[in-house]
Design a protein around this motif. Structure first.
Motif, PDB file in Angstrom:
ATOM      1  N   GLU A   1      13.861 -10.919 -59.938  1.00 20.15           N
ATOM      2  CA  GLU A   1      14.322  -9.590 -60.312  1.00 20.15           C
ATOM      3  C   GLU A   1      13.179  -8.591 -60.406  1.00 20.15           C
ATOM      4  O   GLU A   1      12.249  -8.767 -61.176  1.00 20.15           O
TER       5      GLU A   1
ATOM      6  N   PRO B   1       9.091   0.906 -55.811  1.00 16.95           N
ATOM      7  CA  PRO B   1       9.442   0.067 -56.958  1.00 16.95           C
ATOM      8  C   PRO B   1       9.562  -1.392 -56.536  1.00 16.95           C
ATOM      9  O   PRO B   1       9.818  -1.686 -55.370  1.00 16.95           O
ATOM     10  N   GLU B   2       9.361  -2.292 -57.486  1.00 18.35           N
ATOM     11  CA  GLU B   2       9.480  -3.717 -57.190  1.00 18.35           C
ATOM     12  C   GLU B   2      10.922  -4.028 -56.801  1.00 18.35           C
ATOM     13  O   GLU B   2      11.851  -3.690 -57.531  1.00 18.35           O
ATOM     14  N   LEU B   3      11.105  -4.622 -55.655  1.00 11.18           N
ATOM     15  CA  LEU B   3      12.433  -4.932 -55.152  1.00 11.18           C
ATOM     16  C   LEU B   3      12.939  -6.256 -55.696  1.00 11.18           C
ATOM     17  O   LEU B   3      12.159  -7.181 -55.916  1.00 11.18           O
ATOM     18  N   THR B   4      14.242  -6.352 -55.927  1.00  8.24           N
ATOM     19  CA  THR B   4      14.853  -7.629 -56.280  1.00  8.24           C
ATOM     20  C   THR B   4      14.941  -8.439 -54.996  1.00  8.24           C
ATOM     21  O   THR B   4      15.372  -7.936 -53.962  1.00  8.24           O
TER      22      THR B   4
ATOM     23  N   SER C   1      12.449  -4.150 -60.343  1.00 11.26           N
ATOM     24  CA  SER C   1      12.965  -3.034 -61.135  1.00 11.26           C
ATOM     25  C   SER C   1      14.143  -2.335 -60.454  1.00 11.26           C
ATOM     26  O   SER C   1      14.659  -1.346 -60.968  1.00 11.26           O
ATOM     27  N   THR C   2      14.602  -2.842 -59.299  1.00  8.15           N
ATOM     28  CA  THR C   2      15.723  -2.209 -58.601  1.00  8.15           C
ATOM     29  C   THR C   2      17.058  -2.874 -58.888  1.00  8.15           C
ATOM     30  O   THR C   2      18.061  -2.482 -58.348  1.00  8.15           O
ATOM     31  N   SER C   3      17.050  -3.905 -59.720  1.00 11.32           N
ATOM     32  CA  SER C   3      18.318  -4.607 -59.991  1.00 11.32           C
ATOM     33  C   SER C   3      19.177  -3.870 -60.992  1.00 11.32           C
ATOM     34  O   SER C   3      18.750  -3.020 -61.723  1.00 11.32           O
TER      35      SER C   3
END
Length: 51
Positions: free
Chosen positions: A47, A6-9, A49-51
């Motif tokens: 931001e 997943p896209e990391l913040t 998707s992990t926030s």
């Protein structure tokens, strides 16, 4: 930019400002000038998707 799932913040740091400030402080110290012990520079939070 590489995509990770997943896209990391991420915190994006101002590398150009950090390096410029480091050179300025080094020059000041070499000239025996007073320098601060701490500098606060702006950062950006990207931001994912992990926030």
């Amino acid at each position: 930019m590489r995509t990770i799932f997943p896209e990391l913040t991420t915190i994006i740091q101002p590398i150009n400002q950090i390096s410029s400030k480091a050179i300025e402080v080094l020059n000041d110290r070499l000239e025996s000038k007073e320098t601060l012990k701490e500098y606060i520079l702006p950062v950006t939070m990207w931001e994912g998707s992990t926030s």
